[in-house]
Write an enzyme that holds these catalytic residues in place. Structure first.
Site, mmCIF file in Angstrom:
data_model
loop_
_atom_site.group_PDB
_atom_site.id
_atom_site.type_symbol
_atom_site.label_atom_id
_atom_site.label_comp_id
_atom_site.label_asym_id
_atom_site.label_seq_id
_atom_site.Cartn_x
_atom_site.Cartn_y
_atom_site.Cartn_z
ATOM 1 N N HIS A 181 -9.251 10.026 2.602
ATOM 2 C CA HIS A 181 -8.791 8.956 1.711
ATOM 3 C C HIS A 181 -8.973 9.427 0.276
ATOM 4 O O HIS A 181 -10.032 9.942 -0.081
ATOM 5 C CB HIS A 181 -9.592 7.672 1.952
ATOM 6 C CG HIS A 181 -8.921 6.456 1.391
ATOM 7 N ND1 HIS A 181 -8.787 6.251 0.040
ATOM 8 C CD2 HIS A 181 -8.323 5.406 1.992
ATOM 9 C CE1 HIS A 181 -8.137 5.110 -0.158
ATOM 10 N NE2 HIS A 181 -7.839 4.577 1.016
ATOM 11 N N GLU A 236 0.849 -1.194 0.000
ATOM 12 C CA GLU A 236 0.000 0.000 0.000
ATOM 13 C C GLU A 236 0.881 1.239 0.000
ATOM 14 O O GLU A 236 2.091 1.165 0.254
ATOM 15 C CB GLU A 236 -0.957 -0.009 1.199
ATOM 16 C CG GLU A 236 -2.043 -1.077 1.067
ATOM 17 C CD GLU A 236 -3.149 -0.939 2.089
ATOM 18 O OE1 GLU A 236 -3.310 0.133 2.687
ATOM 19 O OE2 GLU A 236 -3.863 -1.934 2.289
ATOM 20 N N ARG A 265 -1.150 9.298 1.423
ATOM 21 C CA ARG A 265 -2.558 9.635 1.195
ATOM 22 C C ARG A 265 -2.815 11.129 1.079
ATOM 23 O O ARG A 265 -3.612 11.567 0.249
ATOM 24 C CB ARG A 265 -3.406 9.101 2.356
ATOM 25 C CG ARG A 265 -3.627 7.645 2.239
ATOM 26 C CD ARG A 265 -4.540 7.122 3.293
ATOM 27 N NE ARG A 265 -4.630 5.686 3.074
ATOM 28 C CZ ARG A 265 -5.205 4.839 3.888
ATOM 29 N NH1 ARG A 265 -5.759 5.272 5.002
ATOM 30 N NH2 ARG A 265 -5.237 3.564 3.609
ATOM 31 N N ARG A 316 -1.833 9.247 8.957
ATOM 32 C CA ARG A 316 -1.678 7.814 9.251
ATOM 33 C C ARG A 316 -1.163 7.055 8.035
ATOM 34 O O ARG A 316 -1.666 7.220 6.925
ATOM 35 C CB ARG A 316 -3.028 7.237 9.671
ATOM 36 C CG ARG A 316 -3.037 5.734 9.830
ATOM 37 C CD ARG A 316 -4.379 5.251 10.302
ATOM 38 N NE ARG A 316 -5.402 5.371 9.293
ATOM 39 C CZ ARG A 316 -5.865 4.349 8.562
ATOM 40 N NH1 ARG A 316 -5.380 3.136 8.726
ATOM 41 N NH2 ARG A 316 -6.820 4.541 7.685
ATOM 42 N N HIS A 342 -11.886 10.107 6.287
ATOM 43 C CA HIS A 342 -11.649 8.669 6.440
ATOM 44 C C HIS A 342 -11.167 8.285 7.828
ATOM 45 O O HIS A 342 -11.596 7.273 8.372
ATOM 46 C CB HIS A 342 -10.614 8.251 5.400
ATOM 47 C CG HIS A 342 -10.320 6.785 5.368
ATOM 48 N ND1 HIS A 342 -11.278 5.848 5.051
ATOM 49 C CD2 HIS A 342 -9.173 6.094 5.610
ATOM 50 C CE1 HIS A 342 -10.738 4.630 5.094
ATOM 51 N NE2 HIS A 342 -9.468 4.758 5.446
HETATM 52 C C1 LIG Z 1 -13.958 1.968 4.637
HETATM 53 C C2 LIG Z 1 -12.806 1.881 5.604
HETATM 54 C C3 LIG Z 1 -11.693 1.108 5.285
HETATM 55 C C4 LIG Z 1 -10.616 1.017 6.180
HETATM 56 N N1 LIG Z 1 -9.553 0.199 5.875
HETATM 57 C C5 LIG Z 1 -8.566 0.032 6.801
HETATM 58 C C6 LIG Z 1 -7.517 -0.919 6.585
HETATM 59 O O1 LIG Z 1 -7.487 -1.625 5.580
HETATM 60 N N2 LIG Z 1 -6.554 -1.036 7.542
HETATM 61 C C7 LIG Z 1 -6.548 -0.280 8.691
HETATM 62 O O2 LIG Z 1 -5.640 -0.425 9.517
HETATM 63 N N3 LIG Z 1 -7.547 0.612 8.920
HETATM 64 C C8 LIG Z 1 -8.549 0.772 8.018
HETATM 65 N N4 LIG Z 1 -9.567 1.654 8.273
HETATM 66 C C9 LIG Z 1 -9.590 2.347 9.563
HETATM 67 C C10 LIG Z 1 -10.030 1.372 10.645
HETATM 68 O O3 LIG Z 1 -11.031 0.513 10.145
HETATM 69 C C11 LIG Z 1 -10.579 2.100 11.872
HETATM 70 O O4 LIG Z 1 -9.741 3.148 12.241
HETATM 71 C C12 LIG Z 1 -10.655 1.134 13.053
HETATM 72 O O5 LIG Z 1 -11.308 -0.042 12.671
HETATM 73 C C13 LIG Z 1 -11.374 1.789 14.207
HETATM 74 O O6 LIG Z 1 -11.670 0.778 15.153
HETATM 75 P P1 LIG Z 1 -12.389 1.188 16.499
HETATM 76 O O7 LIG Z 1 -12.660 -0.089 17.224
HETATM 77 O O8 LIG Z 1 -11.608 2.238 17.173
HETATM 78 O O9 LIG Z 1 -13.770 1.882 16.033
HETATM 79 P P2 LIG Z 1 -15.030 1.243 15.288
HETATM 80 O O10 LIG Z 1 -14.672 0.006 14.574
HETATM 81 O O11 LIG Z 1 -15.672 2.329 14.488
HETATM 82 O O12 LIG Z 1 -16.009 0.838 16.487
HETATM 83 C C14 LIG Z 1 -16.550 1.831 17.344
HETATM 84 C C15 LIG Z 1 -17.880 1.322 17.877
HETATM 85 O O13 LIG Z 1 -18.265 2.142 18.997
HETATM 86 C C16 LIG Z 1 -19.664 2.388 18.916
HETATM 87 N N5 LIG Z 1 -19.966 3.598 19.692
HETATM 88 C C17 LIG Z 1 -19.642 4.884 19.390
HETATM 89 N N6 LIG Z 1 -20.089 5.708 20.361
HETATM 90 C C18 LIG Z 1 -20.702 4.922 21.297
HETATM 91 C C19 LIG Z 1 -21.362 5.192 22.538
HETATM 92 N N7 LIG Z 1 -21.485 6.440 23.016
HETATM 93 N N8 LIG Z 1 -21.877 4.141 23.252
HETATM 94 C C20 LIG Z 1 -21.756 2.855 22.772
HETATM 95 N N9 LIG Z 1 -21.138 2.555 21.596
HETATM 96 C C21 LIG Z 1 -20.619 3.573 20.878
HETATM 97 C C22 LIG Z 1 -19.903 2.557 17.411
HETATM 98 O O14 LIG Z 1 -21.265 2.390 17.101
HETATM 99 C C23 LIG Z 1 -19.021 1.430 16.857
HETATM 100 O O15 LIG Z 1 -19.747 0.232 16.841
HETATM 101 C C24 LIG Z 1 -10.648 1.751 7.396
HETATM 102 C C25 LIG Z 1 -11.762 2.534 7.709
HETATM 103 C C26 LIG Z 1 -12.844 2.597 6.830
HETATM 104 C C27 LIG Z 1 -14.037 3.432 7.196
#
Ligand SMILES: Cc1cc2nc3c(=O)[nH]c(=O)nc-3n(C[C@H](O)[C@H](O)[C@H](O)COP(=O)(O)OP(=O)(O)OC[C@H]3O[C@@H](n4cnc5c(N)ncnc54)[C@H](O)[C@@H]3O)c2cc1C
Length: 386
Positions: free
Chosen positions: A233, A117, A278, A372, A337
């Site tokens: 992105h 990437e 990016r 990032r 993103h």
């Molecule tokens: C389309 C896309 C592609 C990506 N591709 C990559 C990749 O290939 N590699 C990589 O490293 N990163 C990638 N990323 C970034 C990465 O996916 C995210 O940064 C990472 O998964 C975030 O994980 P998280 O657990 O912090 O948040 P999330 O996975 O967003 O989970 C957060 C959760 O908390 C819940 N929540 C929020 N507020 C509250 C509240 N007040 N009470 C209860 N629940 C709540 C939300 O509903 C959600 O379910 C990508 C992101 C996107 C959008």
């Protein structure tokens, strides 16, 4: 999260958010009792991750090389100590995922496949289900949570406000789906609520990614950091869907190129070409669009008929928009993103407020600096879940 385990009281820890950061944290906190709040899989950015997890574990690779790429992409604003810790932890974290049954893609002789990437100096992106990495990893760990005796799941509870007693977080107020409020006491709270992309008109994030963890932390008095650093992105698919489907950077790693309507290469003048960081590519596309020129991601020559097999998620998203990416160039534009800024944490995931921890995209660990590096976010979520 090691600091949580060393505290003496045996009461529960509340983890807010069931994306990769929340689920991995809940698993690693065993045997402490954990209450895991919030909707899972379908509501998370984690499940949308396509490209994969950046890890220096193949022959000829080294965590120091991964660290150098991370520092260069971060534009001089990364914390070098955190970068060294996270890039150095990658291989053990992946071994743990393999032990838990994550089916990373392998080549014919069983070796883990590694993709390339942008701004990585060599292929080091592990992936699963082609470009369905996030969904595959999160589904596997969520299955483990479902059978973990120390975790209680409350998917319908949304955290609304942290409780602070004598300067320490002692629980939170939440609401159920029917709006009924509930108070939940805890020895500590871990915010794993994801990013802020859902606040933007053009975004790849789920609309629920609205910075609720930032609001909870700020209202309780925790320090936030680098909030202005939002990554756009470059290649969101511009066909009118909301949120915008993503065309993973791994496509450019596989040789796809950015072109104008005339077929001219957009990134021809950049030293790193289509694999520039990016922010560089996003600015180039933004500038072209500001002049009224449309930009396309052309994977016809590099991927062509192999598209559906190698990139099933992007293929499905394109087909849903009436496009055949094996035969047509994909219209793209930048979209919000990833949030590099967040709740400031130390190397243990501790915020400035005793009893409050943060992990995943809501946290500002110092890993990403101003920009990032691709596929470092799933790695960071796993590293800080420990
Ligand atoms: C389309 C896309 C592609 C990506 N591709 C990559 C990749 O290939 N590699 C990589 O490293 N990163 C990638 N990323 C970034 C990465 O996916 C995210 O940064 C990472 O998964 C975030 O994980 P998280 O657990 O912090 O948040 P999330 O996975 O967003 O989970 C957060 C959760 O908390 C819940 N929540 C929020 N507020 C509250 C509240 N007040 N009470 C209860 N629940 C709540 C939300 O509903 C959600 O379910 C990508 C992101 C996107 C959008």
């Amino acid at each position: 999260m090691a600091a949580l385990r060393t505290e003496s009281a045996a009461d529960r820890v509340i983890v807010v958010g069931a994306g990769l950061a929340g689920v991995a944290t809940a698993l690693h906190l065993a045997p402490l009792p954990v209450l895991l709040l919030g909707p899972g899989l379908g509501a998370t950015a984690s499940a949308m991750a396509q490209g994969g997890i950046a890890v220096a574990m193949g022959p000829g690779d080294d965590p120091a090389c991964h660290a150098a790429d991370t520092l260069a992409a971060g534009a001089g604003l990364c914390d070098p100590d955190i970068v060294a810790v996270v890039t150095g932890a990658g291989s053990a974290l992946v071994e743990d995922l393999l032990r838990r049954g994550v089916p990373f893609d392998r080549d014919a002789d069983g070796t883990l496949e590694r993709g390339l990437e942008a701004a990585h100096d060599r292929p080091r992106i592990l992936h699963a289900g082609g470009d369905a990495t996030g969904h595959t990893v999160l589904r596997t760990l969520t299955d483990h949570v479902a059978t973990a005796h120390h975790v209680t799941r409350q998917a319908d509870l949304i955290a609304r406000r942290l409780a602070v007693t004598d300067g320490r977080v002692t629980g939170l107020w939440a609401v159920r789906a029917d709006g009924a409020p509930v108070f939940l006491a805890a020895r500590a709270v871990v915010l794993a609520t994801g990013g802020v992309g859902g606040l933007y008109a053009a975004t790849t994030n789920p609309r629920g990614a609205c910075g609720s963890g930032l609001a909870l932390a700020a209202r309780a008095g925790a320090v936030l950091r680098d909030l202005e650093f939002v990554q756009f992105h470059p290649t969101a698919i511009a066909t009118g869907a909301d949120p915008m489907p993503l065309a993973t950077e791994a496509l450019r790693g596989a040789g796809a190129v950015l072109v104008e309507e005339t077929g001219a290469r957009l990134m021809a003048g950049s030293p790193q070409g289509d694999l520039a960081p990016r922010d560089v590519v996003a600015r180039a596309i933004h500038a072209a669009r500001a002049e009224g020129r449309s930009i396309f991601l052309d994977a016809r020559a590099a991927v062509g008929a192999d598209f559906a097999r190698r990139f099933p998620t992007v293929h499905r998203l394109c087909r849903a928009a009436g496009l055949d990416p094996a035969r047509e160039a994909i219209p793209v534009r930048p979209a919000a993103h990833y949030h590099m800024g967040g709740v400031a944490v130390d190397a243990q995931g501790r915020t400035s407020l005793p009893g409050l921890h943060a992990c995943g995209e809501v946290a500002s660990t110092g890993l990403h600096g101003a920009n990032r590096l691709a596929s470092n976010s799933l790695l960071e979520a796993l590293a800080f879940a420990r």
